[in-house]
Design an enzyme around this catalytic site. Sequence first.
Site, PDB file in Angstrom:
ATOM      1  N   SER A 256       0.854  -1.088  -0.183  1.00 32.11           N
ATOM      2  CA  SER A 256      -0.162  -0.126  -0.189  1.00 32.11           C
ATOM      3  C   SER A 256       0.738   1.233   0.056  1.00 32.11           C
ATOM      4  CB  SER A 256      -0.902  -0.120   1.316  1.00 32.11           C
ATOM      5  OG  SER A 256      -1.466   1.270   1.472  1.00 32.11           O
TER       6      SER A 256
ATOM      7  N   TYR B  40      -1.941  -1.118  10.338  1.00 33.34           N
ATOM      8  CA  TYR B  40      -2.020  -1.696   8.900  1.00 33.34           C
ATOM      9  C   TYR B  40      -0.696  -1.104   8.301  1.00 33.34           C
ATOM     10  CZ  TYR B  40      -3.630  -1.506   4.028  1.00 33.34           C
ATOM     11  OH  TYR B  40      -3.868  -1.224   2.711  1.00 33.34           O
TER      12      TYR B  40
HETATM   13  P1  NAP Z   1     -11.345  -5.644  -0.140  1.00 32.73           P
HETATM   14  O1  NAP Z   1     -12.304  -5.038  -1.215  1.00 32.73           O
HETATM   15  O2  NAP Z   1     -11.410  -5.169   1.083  1.00 32.73           O
HETATM   16  O3  NAP Z   1     -11.273  -7.082  -0.407  1.00 32.73           O
HETATM   17  C1  NAP Z   1     -10.483  -7.652   0.710  1.00 32.73           C
HETATM   18  C2  NAP Z   1     -10.282  -9.307   0.142  1.00 32.73           C
HETATM   19  O4  NAP Z   1      -9.499  -9.971   1.283  1.00 32.73           O
HETATM   20  C3  NAP Z   1     -11.684 -10.141  -0.094  1.00 32.73           C
HETATM   21  O5  NAP Z   1     -11.551 -11.075  -0.908  1.00 32.73           O
HETATM   22  C4  NAP Z   1     -11.869 -10.675   1.420  1.00 32.73           C
HETATM   23  O6  NAP Z   1     -12.810 -11.898   1.677  1.00 32.73           O
HETATM   24  C5  NAP Z   1     -10.454 -10.981   1.834  1.00 32.73           C
HETATM   25  N1  NAP Z   1     -10.206 -11.225   3.259  1.00 32.73           N
HETATM   26  C6  NAP Z   1     -10.360 -10.166   3.997  1.00 32.73           C
HETATM   27  N2  NAP Z   1     -10.509 -10.681   5.405  1.00 32.73           N
HETATM   28  C7  NAP Z   1      -9.724 -11.839   5.250  1.00 32.73           C
HETATM   29  C8  NAP Z   1      -9.536 -13.111   6.006  1.00 32.73           C
HETATM   30  N3  NAP Z   1      -9.391 -12.678   7.511  1.00 32.73           N
HETATM   31  N4  NAP Z   1      -9.027 -14.105   5.597  1.00 32.73           N
HETATM   32  C9  NAP Z   1      -8.980 -14.356   4.514  1.00 32.73           C
HETATM   33  N5  NAP Z   1      -9.184 -13.444   3.613  1.00 32.73           N
HETATM   34  C10 NAP Z   1      -9.622 -12.257   3.888  1.00 32.73           C
HETATM   35  O7  NAP Z   1      -9.898  -5.120  -0.477  1.00 32.73           O
HETATM   36  P2  NAP Z   1      -9.079  -4.146  -1.683  1.00 32.73           P
HETATM   37  O8  NAP Z   1      -9.455  -2.820  -1.621  1.00 32.73           O
HETATM   38  O9  NAP Z   1      -9.278  -5.016  -2.928  1.00 32.73           O
HETATM   39  O10 NAP Z   1      -7.657  -4.560  -1.252  1.00 32.73           O
HETATM   40  C11 NAP Z   1      -6.970  -5.684  -1.489  1.00 32.73           C
HETATM   41  C12 NAP Z   1      -5.356  -5.286  -1.282  1.00 32.73           C
HETATM   42  O11 NAP Z   1      -4.919  -4.260  -1.673  1.00 32.73           O
HETATM   43  C13 NAP Z   1      -5.267  -5.264   0.231  1.00 32.73           C
HETATM   44  O12 NAP Z   1      -3.963  -6.018   0.542  1.00 32.73           O
HETATM   45  C14 NAP Z   1      -5.115  -3.734   0.536  1.00 32.73           C
HETATM   46  O13 NAP Z   1      -4.536  -3.768   1.782  1.00 32.73           O
HETATM   47  C15 NAP Z   1      -4.457  -3.333  -0.825  1.00 32.73           C
HETATM   48  N6  NAP Z   1      -4.683  -1.998  -0.764  1.00 32.73           N
HETATM   49  C16 NAP Z   1      -6.258  -1.613  -1.268  1.00 32.73           C
HETATM   50  C17 NAP Z   1      -5.964  -0.158  -1.522  1.00 32.73           C
HETATM   51  C18 NAP Z   1      -7.353   0.373  -2.113  1.00 32.73           C
HETATM   52  O14 NAP Z   1      -7.426   1.618  -2.149  1.00 32.73           O
HETATM   53  N7  NAP Z   1      -8.290  -0.405  -2.259  1.00 32.73           N
HETATM   54  C19 NAP Z   1      -5.089   0.711  -1.308  1.00 32.73           C
HETATM   55  C20 NAP Z   1      -3.845   0.257  -0.912  1.00 32.73           C
HETATM   56  C21 NAP Z   1      -3.624  -1.214  -0.923  1.00 32.73           C
HETATM   57  P3  NAP Z   1     -14.224 -11.906   2.052  1.00 32.73           P
HETATM   58  O15 NAP Z   1     -14.922 -11.624   0.621  1.00 32.73           O
HETATM   59  O16 NAP Z   1     -14.489 -13.321   2.450  1.00 32.73           O
HETATM   60  O17 NAP Z   1     -14.273 -10.808   2.995  1.00 32.73           O
END
Ligand code: NAP
Length: 249
Positions: free
Chosen positions: A142, A155
């Site tokens: 991130s 985080y």
């Molecule tokens: P998201 O929409 O919140 O989706 C999270 C995913 O992780 C879902 O498939 C969820 O499964 C799974 N997950 C959550 N908790 C879990 C657990 N305890 N065990 C197993 N799986 C779990 O996330 P996102 O925004 O796509 O982010 C993806 C990655 O990018 C993350 O590492 C995040 O830190 C990073 N990131 C995102 C952003 C952003 O702007 N979106 C920015 C910087 C970094 P369920 O469907 O079962 O909940």
Amino acid sequence: MKELFDLKGRRALVTGSSRGIGKGIAMALADAGADVIIHASSEGSRMSETVAEIEAAGGKAVGIAADLSDDVQIDELIKKVEHVDILILNASIQSYQNVENFSSEEFQREYKVNLESTFKLIQGFVPSMKDRGRGRIITIGSVNQYKPAYRLSIYSTTKAAQVNLMMNCAKEYASFGITVNNIAPGVILTDRNSGILADEGFRQKILEMVPAGRFGDLTDCAGLALLLSSDAGSYITGTDIPVAGGMQL
Ligand code: NAP
């Protein structure tokens, strides 16, 4: 170049791919020919919808659920999956709280899901990658790993630590044909931030922090993940690449 991006016969696990960035990456890998394992925290999530979407587009996918805060479920996931050519460590959780109010329980949960599961899954799948003389590991970080972010200290800490683990693994496994890299997203529109970005004032404030003048979408991370997963990326290892429209600057 097309052949170098062809993933036919490659097996990929993308953690947290039921939705969001992980789903975008999983769909891109499936589109390039990989057999993809879609993963989510539980069966009741959107995992089966994503599997169906990939199959409908002509790709191959199966779904396996495992809560990455639970060591037993991580071990079961490794057993069920057996081996992968491509391991994308994308699942994470984040909780907004000041350091003095952050509970030890929540610290443990973020540490386990965001960092320890990365270590355990690398440990679980590297031996078979070494045997095959080939492997691709991508951690998802991130922009918060570079810059302090208000109420996201723990985080951010887990993401910064994950980058260090990535670099060490990259050096350790380079001679086995295994590459290890990190993608650091900026603001990518997913379920995770849809709530906070619904506030128009806050949305504008965050947007002003992005030199590109727009938030990212799922294809922005998927293109880079495809490069790093493919033979075209075989000489790229130990890198940390922001996909953030310049937000890291
Ligand atoms: P998201 O929409 O919140 O989706 C999270 C995913 O992780 C879902 O498939 C969820 O499964 C799974 N997950 C959550 N908790 C879990 C657990 N305890 N065990 C197993 N799986 C779990 O996330 P996102 O925004 O796509 O982010 C993806 C990655 O990018 C993350 O590492 C995040 O830190 C990073 N990131 C995102 C952003 C952003 O702007 N979106 C920015 C910087 C970094 P369920 O469907 O079962 O909940």
